[in-house]
Design a protein around this motif. Structure first.
Motif, PDB file in Angstrom:
ATOM      1  N   ILE A 135       0.832  -1.204   0.000  1.00  0.00           N
ATOM      2  CA  ILE A 135       0.000   0.000   0.000  1.00  0.00           C
ATOM      3  C   ILE A 135       0.871   1.261   0.000  1.00  0.00           C
ATOM      4  N   GLU A 136       1.995   1.228   0.710  1.00  0.00           N
ATOM      5  CA  GLU A 136       2.883   2.402   0.705  1.00  0.00           C
ATOM      6  C   GLU A 136       3.478   2.626  -0.684  1.00  0.00           C
ATOM      7  N   GLY A 137       3.539   1.579  -1.485  1.00  0.00           N
ATOM      8  CA  GLY A 137       4.070   1.671  -2.841  1.00  0.00           C
ATOM      9  C   GLY A 137       3.035   2.112  -3.860  1.00  0.00           C
ATOM     10  N   SER A 138       1.823   2.452  -3.369  1.00  0.00           N
ATOM     11  CA  SER A 138       0.795   2.989  -4.278  1.00  0.00           C
ATOM     12  C   SER A 138       0.642   4.495  -4.081  1.00  0.00           C
ATOM     13  N   LEU A 139       1.591   5.085  -3.342  1.00  0.00           N
ATOM     14  CA  LEU A 139       1.561   6.536  -3.088  1.00  0.00           C
ATOM     15  C   LEU A 139       1.938   7.288  -4.364  1.00  0.00           C
ATOM     16  N   GLU A 140       0.945   7.892  -4.994  1.00  0.00           N
ATOM     17  CA  GLU A 140       1.177   8.606  -6.256  1.00  0.00           C
ATOM     18  C   GLU A 140       1.823   9.971  -5.991  1.00  0.00           C
ATOM     19  N   PRO A 141       2.621  10.470  -6.955  1.00  0.00           N
ATOM     20  CA  PRO A 141       3.309  11.756  -6.757  1.00  0.00           C
ATOM     21  C   PRO A 141       2.392  12.903  -6.345  1.00  0.00           C
ATOM     22  N   ASP A 142       1.179  12.961  -6.925  1.00  0.00           N
ATOM     23  CA  ASP A 142       0.303  14.090  -6.565  1.00  0.00           C
ATOM     24  C   ASP A 142      -0.151  14.009  -5.114  1.00  0.00           C
ATOM     25  N   LEU A 143      -0.402  12.786  -4.615  1.00  0.00           N
ATOM     26  CA  LEU A 143      -0.789  12.643  -3.203  1.00  0.00           C
ATOM     27  C   LEU A 143       0.406  12.930  -2.303  1.00  0.00           C
ATOM     28  N   MET A 144       1.586  12.489  -2.723  1.00  0.00           N
ATOM     29  CA  MET A 144       2.798  12.781  -1.938  1.00  0.00           C
ATOM     30  C   MET A 144       2.992  14.287  -1.789  1.00  0.00           C
ATOM     31  N   MET A 145       2.839  15.007  -2.884  1.00  0.00           N
ATOM     32  CA  MET A 145       3.010  16.467  -2.853  1.00  0.00           C
ATOM     33  C   MET A 145       1.924  17.126  -2.000  1.00  0.00           C
ATOM     34  N   ALA A 146       0.688  16.650  -2.134  1.00  0.00           N
ATOM     35  CA  ALA A 146      -0.432  17.237  -1.377  1.00  0.00           C
ATOM     36  C   ALA A 146      -0.245  17.038   0.122  1.00  0.00           C
ATOM     37  N   LEU A 147       0.196  15.829   0.516  1.00  0.00           N
ATOM     38  CA  LEU A 147       0.385  15.548   1.952  1.00  0.00           C
ATOM     39  C   LEU A 147       1.598  16.296   2.500  1.00  0.00           C
ATOM     40  N   ALA A 148       2.633  16.457   1.685  1.00  0.00           N
ATOM     41  CA  ALA A 148       3.808  17.224   2.118  1.00  0.00           C
ATOM     42  C   ALA A 148       3.404  18.674   2.393  1.00  0.00           C
ATOM     43  N   GLU A 149       2.557  19.194   1.527  1.00  0.00           N
ATOM     44  CA  GLU A 149       2.069  20.569   1.703  1.00  0.00           C
ATOM     45  C   GLU A 149       1.182  20.666   2.948  1.00  0.00           C
ATOM     46  N   LYS A 150       0.301  19.677   3.122  1.00  0.00           N
ATOM     47  CA  LYS A 150      -0.603  19.654   4.279  1.00  0.00           C
ATOM     48  C   LYS A 150       0.190  19.697   5.587  1.00  0.00           C
ATOM     49  N   HIS A 151       1.273  18.924   5.644  1.00  0.00           N
ATOM     50  CA  HIS A 151       2.059  18.831   6.887  1.00  0.00           C
ATOM     51  C   HIS A 151       3.262  19.782   6.883  1.00  0.00           C
ATOM     52  N   GLN A 152       3.330  20.633   5.868  1.00  0.00           N
ATOM     53  CA  GLN A 152       4.420  21.615   5.732  1.00  0.00           C
ATOM     54  C   GLN A 152       5.803  20.944   5.790  1.00  0.00           C
ATOM     55  N   LEU A 153       5.938  19.888   4.984  1.00  0.00           N
ATOM     56  CA  LEU A 153       7.205  19.151   4.915  1.00  0.00           C
ATOM     57  C   LEU A 153       7.985  19.605   3.693  1.00  0.00           C
ATOM     58  N   GLU A 154       9.297  19.680   3.851  1.00  0.00           N
ATOM     59  CA  GLU A 154      10.170  20.040   2.729  1.00  0.00           C
ATOM     60  C   GLU A 154      10.453  18.784   1.909  1.00  0.00           C
ATOM     61  N   LEU A 155      10.093  18.803   0.634  1.00  0.00           N
ATOM     62  CA  LEU A 155      10.454  17.700  -0.255  1.00  0.00           C
ATOM     63  C   LEU A 155      11.569  18.184  -1.178  1.00  0.00           C
ATOM     64  N   PRO A 156      12.492  17.282  -1.579  1.00  0.00           N
ATOM     65  CA  PRO A 156      13.573  17.713  -2.482  1.00  0.00           C
ATOM     66  C   PRO A 156      13.120  17.794  -3.942  1.00  0.00           C
ATOM     67  N   TYR A 157      11.818  17.970  -4.146  1.00  0.00           N
ATOM     68  CA  TYR A 157      11.269  18.052  -5.500  1.00  0.00           C
ATOM     69  C   TYR A 157      10.431  19.324  -5.618  1.00  0.00           C
ATOM     70  N   ALA A 158      10.603  20.030  -6.709  1.00  0.00           N
ATOM     71  CA  ALA A 158       9.877  21.294  -6.899  1.00  0.00           C
ATOM     72  C   ALA A 158       8.462  21.041  -7.404  1.00  0.00           C
ATOM     73  N   ASN A 159       8.278  19.927  -8.113  1.00  0.00           N
ATOM     74  CA  ASN A 159       6.965  19.664  -8.710  1.00  0.00           C
ATOM     75  C   ASN A 159       6.782  18.162  -8.966  1.00  0.00           C
ATOM     76  N   ILE A 160       5.593  17.802  -9.431  1.00  0.00           N
ATOM     77  CA  ILE A 160       5.259  16.389  -9.654  1.00  0.00           C
ATOM     78  C   ILE A 160       6.182  15.764 -10.696  1.00  0.00           C
ATOM     79  N   GLU A 161       6.564  16.550 -11.703  1.00  0.00           N
ATOM     80  CA  GLU A 161       7.448  16.032 -12.756  1.00  0.00           C
ATOM     81  C   GLU A 161       8.778  15.568 -12.172  1.00  0.00           C
ATOM     82  N   GLU A 162       9.305  16.342 -11.230  1.00  0.00           N
ATOM     83  CA  GLU A 162      10.579  15.975 -10.599  1.00  0.00           C
ATOM     84  C   GLU A 162      10.438  14.707  -9.760  1.00  0.00           C
ATOM     85  N   VAL A 163       9.280  14.536  -9.120  1.00  0.00           N
ATOM     86  CA  VAL A 163       9.028  13.300  -8.347  1.00  0.00           C
ATOM     87  C   VAL A 163       9.038  12.114  -9.315  1.00  0.00           C
ATOM     88  N   LYS A 164       8.329  12.263 -10.424  1.00  0.00           N
ATOM     89  CA  LYS A 164       8.255  11.169 -11.413  1.00  0.00           C
ATOM     90  C   LYS A 164       9.643  10.822 -11.952  1.00  0.00           C
TER      91      LYS A 164
END
Length: 335
Positions: free
Chosen positions: A22-51
């Motif tokens: 289930i943790e391996g079904s975390l899509e980039p858009d949900l990852m970005m949305a949850l990072a924003e929700k919890h105010q977490l710094e991700l090393p990616y500027a956008n979904i394209e960089e995550v992909k």
């Protein structure tokens, strides 16, 4: 039938998923949305960089980003959203039954307990069951790069939730972490009435498949594609009909096979092993269950009767009740 006709046909069939993290079904858009929700710094500027980051050289480079991605999952609703998103793809792909792995230690190591992720998972599963009759079971996987003591503590922590857990599993980096390392915790799980599965023979050698069968007394082998290197093991697997939960897109993405046309799932099937098709970590490996079927249709000389056998095998290899299996196998025969 043409390849397109085969794809259309297999997409229409009721199917089962037996190897899905289930943790391996975390899509980039949900990852970005949850990072924003919890105010977490991700090393990616956008979904394209995550992909772009989802281009792995081997199992370990995948695991590094996999555990990093899981760090955005913090509260019950995050786990609900993760499970709900996956179950919606089940509905789309006609996956009528899913046996879903989750990694408690990925969360407990971050101070997030069973009382956070289990209610989130359960709420999504109950909602899907009520809305369209989705059937699913949970498999609690131990991380093999951690100690057996940590796995035992995880099993003990799961006690209040055992009614919601069907089986235990073993995942994460195979090399240097043989199944025998977890003999005691699997014995404890068996005594609790839990089914048992284990990753073996993907990155690790055929000896690891033997270890999972003998030391852990598993009902299924997750992956198992390297079993082909040991003729005695192949003969045993044909005779015992221990299912192999094969994940084609994952195997090629992690360079177990250089290209899909080199994959051995048809060879395993034609030898008489109970091979099944599964998605593993779909958001990281480029596709959900139908995508894995489509990939083998595109690159292997597969025929309709072989596809049908793979789908049937998944029902037969599942932990659903015999009554449910028979009901679905009967439905399958009408397609």
């Amino acid at each position: 039938m043409t390849k397109d006709e085969l794809k259309h046909w297999v997409a229409s069939l009721p199917k089962v998923e037996l190897h899905l993290h289930i943790e391996g079904s975390l899509e980039p858009d949900l990852m970005m949305a949850l990072a924003e929700k919890h105010q977490l710094e991700l090393p990616y500027a956008n979904i394209e960089e995550v992909k772009n980051a989802y281009d792995f050289e081997d199992l370990q480079s995948f695991l590094d980003i996999y555990y990093f991605g899981a760090s955005v999952l913090k509260d019950e609703d995050d786990f609900y959203q993760l499970m709900w998103s996956y179950l919606l793809t089940c509905k789309e792909d006609n996956v009528v039954h899913a046996e879903i792995m989750f990694d408690p230690q990925t969360h407990t190591e971050r101070g997030i307990g069973f009382d956070v992720f289990m209610p989130g998972f359960k709420r999504a599963m109950q909602q899907a069951q009520q809305e369209w009759g989705q059937s699913c079971l949970l498999i609690m996987s131990f991380l093999r790069h951690l100690t057996e003591q940590s796995a035992i503590e995880t099993l003990q922590a799961s006690t209040p939730y055992l009614n919601d857990i069907t089986a235990v599993g073993l995942d994460s980096g195979e090399l240097g972490n043989p199944p025998e390392k977890f003999t005691k915790v699997f014995k404890m799980a068996k005594e609790l009435g839990l089914k048992r599965v284990a990753h073996a023979g993907e990155e690790g050698p055929p000896d690891y498949v033997w270890g999972a069968l003998k030391a852990l007394d598993v009902h299924r082998i997750d992956h198992g594609v390297r079993s082909i290197e040991d003729p005695v093991l192949i003969a045993f697997l044909i005779d015992s009909q221990h299912p192999l939960t094969v994940c084609p897109l994952s195997n090629t993405k992690l360079k177990v096979f250089k290209h899909m046309q080199h994959h051995n799932v048809l060879q395993l099937l034609d030898l008489g092993l109970m091979a099944t098709i599964n998605a593993d970590d779909p958001s990281y490996f480029g596709g959900y269950l139908n995508d894995n079927y489509f990939a083998i249709i595109d690159h292997l000389p597969i025929e309709k009767h072989q596809l049908e056998q793979l789908v049937k095998n998944s029902f037969n290899a599942s932990f659903m009740s015999e009554e449910h299996k028979l009901k679905w196998l009967e439905k399958l025969s009408t397609y």
